[in-house]
Design a protein around this motif. Structure first.
Motif, short mmCIF file in Angstrom:
data_model
loop_
_atom_site.label_atom_id
_atom_site.label_comp_id
_atom_site.label_asym_id
_atom_site.label_seq_id
_atom_site.Cartn_x
_atom_site.Cartn_y
_atom_site.Cartn_z
N GLU A 1 41.86 51.33 33.50
CA GLU A 1 41.21 50.50 34.50
C GLU A 1 40.75 51.33 35.68
OE1 GLU A 1 44.04 47.37 34.28
OE2 GLU A 1 42.91 47.24 32.42
N LEU B 1 36.97 51.39 36.98
CA LEU B 1 36.55 51.16 38.35
C LEU B 1 35.71 52.33 38.84
CD1 LEU B 1 39.67 49.58 40.05
CD2 LEU B 1 37.42 48.58 39.80
N ILE C 1 35.10 43.43 34.08
CA ILE C 1 34.37 44.65 34.43
C ILE C 1 33.36 44.97 33.33
CG2 ILE C 1 34.58 47.10 34.89
CD1 ILE C 1 36.02 45.97 36.99
N GLY D 1 35.95 46.92 28.29
CA GLY D 1 36.96 46.58 29.28
C GLY D 1 38.34 47.09 28.95
N VAL E 1 32.32 51.96 37.45
CA VAL E 1 31.58 50.90 38.13
C VAL E 1 31.06 51.41 39.46
CG1 VAL E 1 31.78 48.66 39.24
CG2 VAL E 1 32.79 49.02 37.01
N LEU F 1 29.51 45.27 33.94
CA LEU F 1 28.80 46.51 33.67
C LEU F 1 27.56 46.26 32.84
CD1 LEU F 1 31.43 49.29 32.94
CD2 LEU F 1 29.60 49.32 34.62
#
Lengths: 327, 320
Positions: B25, B29, B282, B266, B32, B286
C-alpha cells in the motif's frame, strides 16, 4: 456339440457385458461420452429441422467453428500446462491489423499470411517471456496483454477498418478450406501430443510443475513453446477469420478467448491442467457449433443462444467433475 | 565481531517490521502521488475541482463493482459475470418499465434477478463444485444472452427525472453516485475488516482446508461473496442506467476485466487471502484518473488501454 452350446451361452452373457463395458467406457472417458452426445444431439436436430443434415449446412458449421476450433486447440495446450491465455483474441486482432497495411500495399497473399502467423506466434512468445521472467500468474499477464495488444491494434488502425481485401485472402474462408486447415492442425496436434516428447512434457508440467522439474523437464522451455503455439493458432484462426469476414477491424477477435475456453472445458480439459485431451477440444468446439447451428435452424433467436451455450458448459463441466469425484 | 552480528540482525529485524506492515500500500500511495504530480505537470486542469469531480463520477460504477469483486477474489474465487449482471438488471428493469410498471418497482425486480444470478454463481461453485472461473463464465454468457433476448438488442430509455437523479444528481456539488460509492466503501471495509464474516472470508481465501478445519462454513462464505458481488454489480448497473438515461443490454462488456485489473493493482492476491478494500479503491482511482488524465493530455483514447495493461503488469510484478 456341447462346447458349441456352452459358447452360445457365453455369447448371450457377452452381449450384456458388451453393453455394460460400453457404458463404463462412456462414463470413464469423457471424450467418448461427449462424442456420443454430439451424435445423439445431431440425430435429434435432424428431426427438428429438415435442413440440418444437408451437406451445405455441415459445410457452414465447419466454416463457422473452424476459427474458434483452431484457437481452442492452441489454448488447450496452454491450459494443459496449467496456465491460461486470455489474449488470443487480441493477438488475432493485432496481427490482422498490422497485416492490413501490408495487404493494402499489395504484397503477395502468401507472404502476408506467413506474416500474420509469424507475428501472432511472436506475440504469443512475448506472452510466454513475460510470464517466465516476471513470475506473475498467467491469468494476470494474459489479461494485461489482452488490453495492451488490443490497444496497440486500435492505435495502429486509428479505429479505421481495412476493406477491399483481395480475393486471394477470401479463399481461405470459403468452401472446405477452413475445415481442411482445422483437420490438418488438429491431426498434427493430436498426433504429436501423444507421441512427441513435448507432448508428454506438456502433460507433465500440467500435472505437477515441481515433479516435472525434478524429472528433468525444461519447464521454462515447455511453457514458452505452448504460449507460442497458442499465438500461432490465434494467427491461423485470424487468417480464416479474414477469409470469412473480408474486412479487418480493430475489434476482430473480441471475446473469442471465452468461446475457446467454452470449447476446451466442454471437451473435458481440466482448467487446472494436466488432464484432458485434444480430441475432446475438437469435439467440444464441434458440439457447441452444432448446437448453435441447430438452434438457428430451429428458429431460436440469436440472442437467446447464449443461454444454451452457458448451460452446455455448466452441464459438461459438472459431468466431468462428477466423474472425477466418483472415480 | 559480536556487535556486527547484532547490528546485522537488528537491521534485518527492522527491515522485517517495515516490510511486514502493508508495504504494497505504501508503494501504491507512492505511485498515486507520483502519477498525480506527473499528470498535473503535463496538464494544468488535472487538479481542478471540476476535473476531480468528473473522476469521482466516472469511477463510481467500477468502484462499486470492484468492492464486490474484492470480496470474491479475497475468498479465492473470481467473478466474470459482473458485467452481464449489470446488463441483466437494467434490461429487466427497463423492459418492465416499458410495459407499464413503476420504474422503482421495475428496477427493484431487476436487482432481485441480478442477485439471483449471483445466487446461481454461488450454487454452481459450492454445490456443483465447478471452478469459479468456469461457473461465472457460463453465467456471464447466460446473463448476457437473456439481456439481449428480452430487449431484442435495443436500449430502453425515457426514465423519469426522479430516477435519473441517482446517476446524474448532485448533492452540494458532489455527484450522487460518488456518495453512494463512499457509503458502500465504508460498508464494505467495515464488513471486511471489522466483522467476523470478513475474517472468515480472508480465512477461506488464505487456506480453505485450514478454514474448514477451524469450523468455518465455507459454503456459506462462498455463497455470500457471490451474492454480494452480484448485488454490487446490479447497483452499478442501475447507476449506469440512470446516468446515461437508457438501459442498454450491451453494457459491461469490459467491466469484469477492468474491475479485476483494479482489484489486482490494488494489491489483492489472485489466490485470495490477501488484500484490502483501500487498495482496490486506489486501483480504481488509478485507472479512472489514468483515462481521465490521458484525455487531458490528449494522448488519444487507445493509449489508455495500453497504460492500463502496462500498469497492471507492473503492479502484478511488484506485488509479488
Amino acid at each position: 456339440m456341447q462346447t458349441y452350446i456352452v459358447k452360445l451361452r457365453e455369447h448371450s452373457l457377452f452381449h450384456w457385458q458388451l453393453i455394460f463395458s460400453f457404458l463404463k467406457i462412456l462414463i470413464k472417458t469423457p471424450v467418448v461420452f461427449m462424442f456420443v452426445f454430439t451424435i445423439l444431439f445431431s440425430i435429434f436436430l435432424s428431426f427438428s429441422s429438415p435442413n440440418f443434415l444437408t451437406f451445405s449446412n455441415w459445410m457452414n458449421i465447419s466454416r463457422q467453428t473452424a476459427v474458434i476450433g483452431i484457437m481452442a486447440l492452441g489454448m488447450n495446450l496452454v491450459i494443459l500446462t496449467g496456465g491460461i491465455d486470455l489474449s488470443i483474441g487480441s493477438i488475432m486482432g493485432l496481427s490482422l491489423c498490422i497485416a492490413g497495411t501490408f495487404i493494402k500495399m499489395g504484397l503477395n497473399c502468401w507472404i502476408v499470411i506467413s506474416m500474420i502467423i509469424f507475428l501472432a506466434a511472436a506475440l504469443g512468445y512475448l506472452n510466454g517471456l513475460i510470464i517466465m521472467s516476471m513470475e506473475v500468474p498467467p491469468i494476470i499477464v494474459t489479461l494485461a496483454t489482452l488490453s495492451i495488444y488490443r490497444g496497440i491494434a486500435y492505435i495502429y488502425t486509428k479505429g479505421y477498418w481495412v476493406t477491399g481485401i483481395p480475393y486471394a485472402f477470401l479463399s481461405f474462408g470459403r468452401a472446405y478450406v477452413p475445415l481442411i486447415i482445422w483437420i490438418i492442425i488438429a491431426a498434427i496436434i493430436i498426433f504429436s501430443i501423444k507421441t512427441s516428447t513435448l507432448g508428454r512434457h506438456i502433460y507433465a508440467v500440467g500435472g505437477s510443475e515441481q515433479a516435472a522439474q525434478f524429472c528433468g523437464v525444461n519447464v521454462k522451455r515447455v511453457k514458452l513453446t505452448v504460449y507460442t503455439i497458442s499465438g500461432l493458432a490465434a494467427g491461423l484462426g485470424g487468417v480464416i477469420f479474414l477469409g470469412r469476414c473480408g474486412v479487418i477491424q480493430p475489434t476482430a477477435g473480441l471475446g473469442y478467448e471465452f468461446q475457446a475456453i467454452a470449447a476446451i472445458v466442454v471437451g473435458g480439459t481440466s482448467i487446472f491442467g494436466g488432464e484432458g485431451s485434444v480430441v475432446g477440444t475438437v469435439i467440444g468446439a464441434l458440439l457447441i457449433g452444432i448446437i448453435l447451428n441447430g438452434l438457428t435452424l430451429m428458429g431460436v433467436s440469436a440472442y437467446w443462444q447464449g443461454v444454451v451455450t452457458g448451460s452446455v458448459i455448466i452441464s459438461a463441466v459438472a459431468l466431468y467433475n462428477l466423474r472425477r469425484i466418483y472415480q | 565481531m559480536g556487535s556486527k552480528v547484532i547490528r546485522i540482525s537488528w537491521l534485518k529485524l527492522r527491515r522485517g517490521s517495515i516490510v511486514k506492515n502493508q508495504p504494497y500500500e505504501i508503494f501504491l500511495l507512492f505511485v498515486v502521488v507520483v502519477w498525480i504530480i506527473g499528470i498535473s505537470l503535463l496538464s494544468k486542469s488535472f487538479l481542478t475541482i471540476d476535473n476531480l469531480l468528473i473522476i469521482a463520477h466516472r469511477m463510481s460504477e467500477n468502484c462499486i463493482v470492484a468492492i464486490g469483486m474484492t470480496f470474491v477474489i479475497l475468498s479465492g474465487g473470481i467473478d466474470l459475470s459482473v458485467g452481464s449482471i449489470m446488463a441483466l438488471t437494467i434490461s429487466i428493469g427497463g423492459m418492465l418499465f416499458l410495459n407499464g410498471l413503476s420504474i422503482w418497482i421495475a428496477f427493484v425486480i431487476g436487482i432481485c434477478l441480478g442477485v439471483s444470478f449471483g445466487f446461481l454463481n454461488g450454487l454452481l461453485v459450492v454445490k456443483v463444485k465447478l471452478q469459479p472461473i468456469i461457473a461465472t463464465l457460463a453465467t456471464m454468457i447466460i446473463a448476457r444472452s437473456i439481456s439481449y433476448g428480452i430487449t431484442l438488442g435495443k436500449s430502453v430509455g425515457g426514465f423519469p427525472p426522479s430516477f435519473n437523479f441517482i446517476g446524474q444528481g448532485y448533492i452540494s456539488r458532489l455527484p450522487f453516485p460518488f456518495l453512494l460509492m463512499i457509503l458502500l466503501i465504508i460498508l464494505g471495509s467495515f464488513v471486511l475488516h471489522r466483522t467476523r464474516l470478513g475474517r472468515y472470508i480472508y480465512a477461506v481465501g488464505g487456506n480453505e482446508k485450514a478454514a474448514f478445519a477451524l469450523g468455518i462454513n465455507i459454503s456459506k462464505i462462498k455463497l455470500f461473496v457471490y451474492l454480494f458481488s452480484s448485488l454490487m454489480a446490479s447497483c452499478a448497473g442501475i447507476i449506469y442506467a440512470s446516468r446515461v438515461g437508457a438501459a442498454n443490454p450491451a453494457v459491461g462488456k469490459t467491466t469484469p476485466l477492468d474491475v479485476i485489473t483494479a482489484v489486482l493493482i490494488g494489491g489483492t492476491s489472485i489466490t485470495g487471502g490477501k488484500g484490502r478494500i483501500f487498495g482496490t479503491i486506489i486501483g480504481v482511482f488509478l485507472i479512472t484518473s489514468l483515462i481521465n488524465g490521458l484525455h487531458l493530455i490528449e494522448m488519444g483514447a487507445y493509449w489508455q488501454i495500453i497504460f492500463v495493461g502496462g500498469s497492471f503488469a507492473a503492479c502484478g510484478k511488484f506485488g509479488k
